[in-house]
Design a protein around this motif. Structure first.
Motif, PDB file in Angstrom:
ATOM      1  N   CYS A 232     -16.975  61.143   5.565  1.00  0.00           N
ATOM      2  CA  CYS A 232     -17.819  61.986   4.713  1.00  0.00           C
ATOM      3  C   CYS A 232     -16.948  62.945   3.900  1.00  0.00           C
ATOM      4  O   CYS A 232     -15.885  63.371   4.361  1.00  0.00           O
ATOM      5  N   GLY A 233     -17.431  63.314   2.753  1.00  0.00           N
ATOM      6  CA  GLY A 233     -16.832  64.376   1.944  1.00  0.00           C
ATOM      7  C   GLY A 233     -15.365  64.151   1.639  1.00  0.00           C
ATOM      8  O   GLY A 233     -14.940  63.074   1.212  1.00  0.00           O
ATOM      9  N   THR A 234     -14.586  65.191   1.891  1.00  0.00           N
ATOM     10  CA  THR A 234     -13.154  65.142   1.617  1.00  0.00           C
ATOM     11  C   THR A 234     -12.469  63.993   2.349  1.00  0.00           C
ATOM     12  O   THR A 234     -11.598  63.321   1.801  1.00  0.00           O
ATOM     13  N   ALA A 235     -12.875  63.765   3.605  1.00  0.00           N
ATOM     14  CA  ALA A 235     -12.261  62.684   4.379  1.00  0.00           C
ATOM     15  C   ALA A 235     -12.532  61.336   3.710  1.00  0.00           C
ATOM     16  O   ALA A 235     -11.666  60.452   3.682  1.00  0.00           O
ATOM     17  N   MET A 236     -13.724  61.199   3.110  1.00  0.00           N
ATOM     18  CA  MET A 236     -14.043  59.953   2.396  1.00  0.00           C
ATOM     19  C   MET A 236     -13.139  59.813   1.172  1.00  0.00           C
ATOM     20  O   MET A 236     -12.725  58.706   0.809  1.00  0.00           O
TER      21      MET A 236
ATOM     22  N   LYS B  74     -16.238  72.625  -6.942  1.00  0.00           N
ATOM     23  CA  LYS B  74     -17.663  72.972  -6.882  1.00  0.00           C
ATOM     24  C   LYS B  74     -18.011  73.678  -5.577  1.00  0.00           C
ATOM     25  O   LYS B  74     -18.776  74.627  -5.571  1.00  0.00           O
ATOM     26  N   GLU B  75     -17.419  73.274  -4.489  1.00  0.00           N
ATOM     27  CA  GLU B  75     -17.855  73.875  -3.223  1.00  0.00           C
ATOM     28  C   GLU B  75     -17.446  75.324  -3.070  1.00  0.00           C
ATOM     29  O   GLU B  75     -18.167  76.103  -2.458  1.00  0.00           O
ATOM     30  N   ILE B  76     -16.333  75.727  -3.669  1.00  0.00           N
ATOM     31  CA  ILE B  76     -15.945  77.136  -3.489  1.00  0.00           C
ATOM     32  C   ILE B  76     -16.145  78.020  -4.715  1.00  0.00           C
ATOM     33  O   ILE B  76     -16.215  79.233  -4.582  1.00  0.00           O
TER      34      ILE B  76
ATOM     35  N   SER C  52     -18.102  72.187  10.377  1.00  0.00           N
ATOM     36  CA  SER C  52     -18.298  70.893  11.006  1.00  0.00           C
ATOM     37  C   SER C  52     -19.782  70.553  10.920  1.00  0.00           C
ATOM     38  O   SER C  52     -20.649  71.359  11.282  1.00  0.00           O
ATOM     39  N   VAL C  53     -20.096  69.372  10.372  1.00  0.00           N
ATOM     40  CA  VAL C  53     -21.488  69.013  10.086  1.00  0.00           C
ATOM     41  C   VAL C  53     -22.013  68.100  11.191  1.00  0.00           C
ATOM     42  O   VAL C  53     -21.812  66.893  11.177  1.00  0.00           O
ATOM     43  N   THR C  54     -22.683  68.730  12.179  1.00  0.00           N
ATOM     44  CA  THR C  54     -23.096  67.965  13.342  1.00  0.00           C
ATOM     45  C   THR C  54     -24.578  67.575  13.281  1.00  0.00           C
ATOM     46  O   THR C  54     -25.142  67.112  14.259  1.00  0.00           O
TER      47      THR C  54
ATOM     48  N   LEU D  91     -12.278  55.186  10.805  1.00  0.00           N
ATOM     49  CA  LEU D  91     -13.085  56.395  10.607  1.00  0.00           C
ATOM     50  C   LEU D  91     -12.152  57.567  10.391  1.00  0.00           C
ATOM     51  O   LEU D  91     -11.165  57.707  11.119  1.00  0.00           O
ATOM     52  N   ILE D  92     -12.449  58.376   9.399  1.00  0.00           N
ATOM     53  CA  ILE D  92     -11.578  59.525   9.120  1.00  0.00           C
ATOM     54  C   ILE D  92     -12.401  60.802   9.277  1.00  0.00           C
ATOM     55  O   ILE D  92     -13.484  60.919   8.691  1.00  0.00           O
ATOM     56  N   SER D  93     -11.894  61.734  10.079  1.00  0.00           N
ATOM     57  CA  SER D  93     -12.630  62.986  10.276  1.00  0.00           C
ATOM     58  C   SER D  93     -11.684  64.086  10.748  1.00  0.00           C
ATOM     59  O   SER D  93     -10.928  63.897  11.692  1.00  0.00           O
ATOM     60  N   GLN D  94     -11.727  65.203  10.064  1.00  0.00           N
ATOM     61  CA  GLN D  94     -10.933  66.347  10.497  1.00  0.00           C
ATOM     62  C   GLN D  94     -11.438  66.841  11.840  1.00  0.00           C
ATOM     63  O   GLN D  94     -10.691  66.924  12.818  1.00  0.00           O
ATOM     64  N   SER D  95     -12.746  67.165  11.894  1.00  0.00           N
ATOM     65  CA  SER D  95     -13.321  67.788  13.096  1.00  0.00           C
ATOM     66  C   SER D  95     -13.507  66.787  14.236  1.00  0.00           C
ATOM     67  O   SER D  95     -13.507  67.161  15.397  1.00  0.00           O
ATOM     68  N   GLY D  96     -13.738  65.533  13.866  1.00  0.00           N
ATOM     69  CA  GLY D  96     -14.058  64.534  14.890  1.00  0.00           C
ATOM     70  C   GLY D  96     -15.469  64.678  15.421  1.00  0.00           C
ATOM     71  O   GLY D  96     -15.837  64.052  16.421  1.00  0.00           O
TER      72      GLY D  96
ATOM     73  N   VAL E  69     -13.364  76.693   5.230  1.00  0.00           N
ATOM     74  CA  VAL E  69     -14.359  75.611   5.218  1.00  0.00           C
ATOM     75  C   VAL E  69     -13.904  74.477   4.298  1.00  0.00           C
ATOM     76  O   VAL E  69     -14.023  73.305   4.628  1.00  0.00           O
ATOM     77  N   ALA E  70     -13.347  74.840   3.151  1.00  0.00           N
ATOM     78  CA  ALA E  70     -12.865  73.800   2.232  1.00  0.00           C
ATOM     79  C   ALA E  70     -11.594  73.181   2.795  1.00  0.00           C
ATOM     80  O   ALA E  70     -10.612  73.874   3.069  1.00  0.00           O
ATOM     81  N   SER E  71     -11.631  71.891   2.947  1.00  0.00           N
ATOM     82  CA  SER E  71     -10.517  71.194   3.582  1.00  0.00           C
ATOM     83  C   SER E  71      -9.359  70.999   2.595  1.00  0.00           C
ATOM     84  O   SER E  71      -9.566  70.553   1.470  1.00  0.00           O
ATOM     85  N   THR E  72      -8.161  71.335   3.015  1.00  0.00           N
ATOM     86  CA  THR E  72      -6.984  71.133   2.148  1.00  0.00           C
ATOM     87  C   THR E  72      -5.905  70.373   2.917  1.00  0.00           C
ATOM     88  O   THR E  72      -5.636  69.214   2.657  1.00  0.00           O
TER      89      THR E  72
HETATM   90  C1  F6R Z   1     -14.933  69.667   1.966  1.00  0.00           C
HETATM   91  C2  F6R Z   1     -15.103  69.402   3.385  1.00  0.00           C
HETATM   92  C3  F6R Z   1     -16.130  68.392   3.812  1.00  0.00           C
HETATM   93  C4  F6R Z   1     -15.643  67.577   5.008  1.00  0.00           C
HETATM   94  C5  F6R Z   1     -16.750  66.671   5.550  1.00  0.00           C
HETATM   95  C6  F6R Z   1     -16.265  65.797   6.674  1.00  0.00           C
HETATM   96  O1  F6R Z   1     -13.902  70.551   1.722  1.00  0.00           O
HETATM   97  O2  F6R Z   1     -14.442  69.977   4.204  1.00  0.00           O
HETATM   98  O3  F6R Z   1     -16.494  67.549   2.754  1.00  0.00           O
HETATM   99  O4  F6R Z   1     -14.532  66.828   4.605  1.00  0.00           O
HETATM  100  O5  F6R Z   1     -17.809  67.458   5.995  1.00  0.00           O
HETATM  101  O6  F6R Z   1     -15.787  66.553   7.738  1.00  0.00           O
HETATM  102  P1  F6R Z   1     -14.882  65.940   8.862  1.00  0.00           P
HETATM  103  O7  F6R Z   1     -13.584  65.565   8.227  1.00  0.00           O
HETATM  104  O8  F6R Z   1     -14.728  67.032   9.873  1.00  0.00           O
HETATM  105  O9  F6R Z   1     -15.591  64.731   9.391  1.00  0.00           O
END
Ligand code: F6R
Length: 365
Positions: free
Chosen positions: A57-61, A244-246, A361-363, A102-107, A155-158
């Motif tokens: 999702c999002g940046t990871a996508m 856009k997000e920030i 983290s979007v749970t 699958l790619i995810s920062q938070s997992g 919150v914004a992933s870098t």
């Molecule tokens: C944007 C951002 C989000 C996450 C997305 C997926 O800066 O942080 O788009 O990349 O919510 O999150 P993870 O990587 O934790 O699955």
């Protein structure tokens, strides 16, 4: 806590050279990518798949979009890249020769986790690229590659994006070698290209002040367009999301060749366009797209590669990135786009580290 920086986001942008080195170096063995020692993934693993699905999702996508390009280009294996919430509901075709990456920062992202479960149910092999140890996605995937960005607070992933990207390069080279799409010598050359790109990220941070000065014109902006082709298009998607997000400016990332199929009607006098043109092989095509927007009055910021010739008449400002092979330009290019988003948000008085309506983290689905 912020280590002398005004915001976590800026601190995390500056941590990228270190995060990249920490993620990549333990996975280089004898000049080639290897996931054997660090991640317990045997060399034979990489020979089993005829299709790959990248899901996030999002940046990871967006890191996945670059991964698709790299894997197809280097390893010649068909790759699809999907948003997790779309993948889940489109009855994906998967089997025992499918790899789902699958790619995810938070997992912990709910849709990515659900996509992982679906992939397992359908007999695919799952490989997760995650930053948080012990997270749900890390626990449930068949194989895991940990990124070493360290905790990401903004919150914004870098930095998490950058390390995900670096793993995409390692995977693409490893797959290419295992499936004999490249020989040993070429794989070594690519690996050292990646290491070289990581070294130059430090230089790109030096553009910080120049970017901060330039974006003063974005203070009361409503809309902005990013244009790019190939890897630059994927990068533009990320640049646009970040901005856009920030900064709450409406932005769109467009594949430059697609603009004339509708969206160019929005480009009028003074509309800002960030033209990402780091791909030497696509430069003539990009230049003709930049001319199209310039002739309609667009205010063009050109993000380019040092040494590439572009008529200065068609842009207001040019930012030069180190002259790396086209393939590695996203590693350095993203830093410029992150700094652009950061300084614009600061200028507009936005809450940079905690933008409205967003969670780290979007749970929920
Ligand atoms: C944007 C951002 C989000 C996450 C997305 C997926 O800066 O942080 O788009 O990349 O919510 O999150 P993870 O990587 O934790 O699955």
């Amino acid at each position: 806590q912020k280590g002398g920086y005004d915001h976590f986001m800026l601190k995390e942008i500056y941590e990228q050279p270190r995060a990249l080195a920490d993620t990549v170096h333990p996975r280089i063995s004898d000049g080639l990518p290897s996931f054997e020692a660090q991640d317990d993934i045997p060399e034979g693993f990489w020979r089993q798949f005829d299709t790959i699905s990248i899901v996030a999702c999002g940046t990871a996508m967006h890191a996945g979009m670059i991964g698709k390009n790299l894997i197809e280009r280097l390893a010649r294996i068909p790759v699809e890249c999907d948003i997790a919430s779309e993948f889940r509901y489109r009855d994906p075709i998967l089997g025992k020769h499918s790899l789902v990456l699958l790619i995810s920062q938070s997992g912990e992202t709910a849709d990515t986790l659900a996509a992982l479960r679906l992939a397992r149910e359908r007999g695919a092999t799952t490989l997760a690229v995650v930053n948080v140890t012990g997270s749900s996605i890390a626990r449930e995937a068949d194989y895991v590659i940990r990124t070493f960005a360290g905790p990401e607070i903004a919150v914004a992933s870098t930095k998490a994006y950058s390390v995900q990207l670096s793993v995409m390069y390692l995977i693409a080279i490893r797959l290419a070698l295992a499936n004999r799409a490249v020989d040993d010598a070429r794989a070594r050359e690519l690996t050292s290209g990646l290491l070289g790109a990581i070294e130059t990220t430090k230089d790109v941070l030096g553009l910080n002040v120049e970017i901060k000065e330039y974006i003063k014109r974005y203070e009361s902006l409503r809309d902005l367009f990013f244009l790019g082709r190939g890897l630059d298009y994927a990068l533009s998607m990320e640049g646009s999301l970040k901005l856009k997000e920030i900064s709450y400016i409406h932005c769109e990332a467009y594949a430059a060749g697609e603009l004339k199929h509708g969206t160019i009607s929005l480009v009028t006098e003074g509309v800002p366009v960030v033209a990402v043109a780091t791909q030497e092989t696509l430069l003539p095509k990009m230049v003709s797209n930049i001319k199209e927007v310039h002739s309609r009055g667009a205010d063009v910021l050109l993000v380019c590669k040092q040494g590439l010739e572009v008529d200065p008449e068609i842009y207001s400002k040019r930012l030069d990135l180190p002259a790396l092979d086209d393939l590695f330009m996203p590693v350095v290019g993203v830093i410029v786009l992150q700094l652009l988003a950061y300084h614009t948000a600061v200028l507009r008085g936005c809450d940079v580290d905690k933008p409205r309506n967003l969670a780290k983290s979007v749970t929920v689905e």
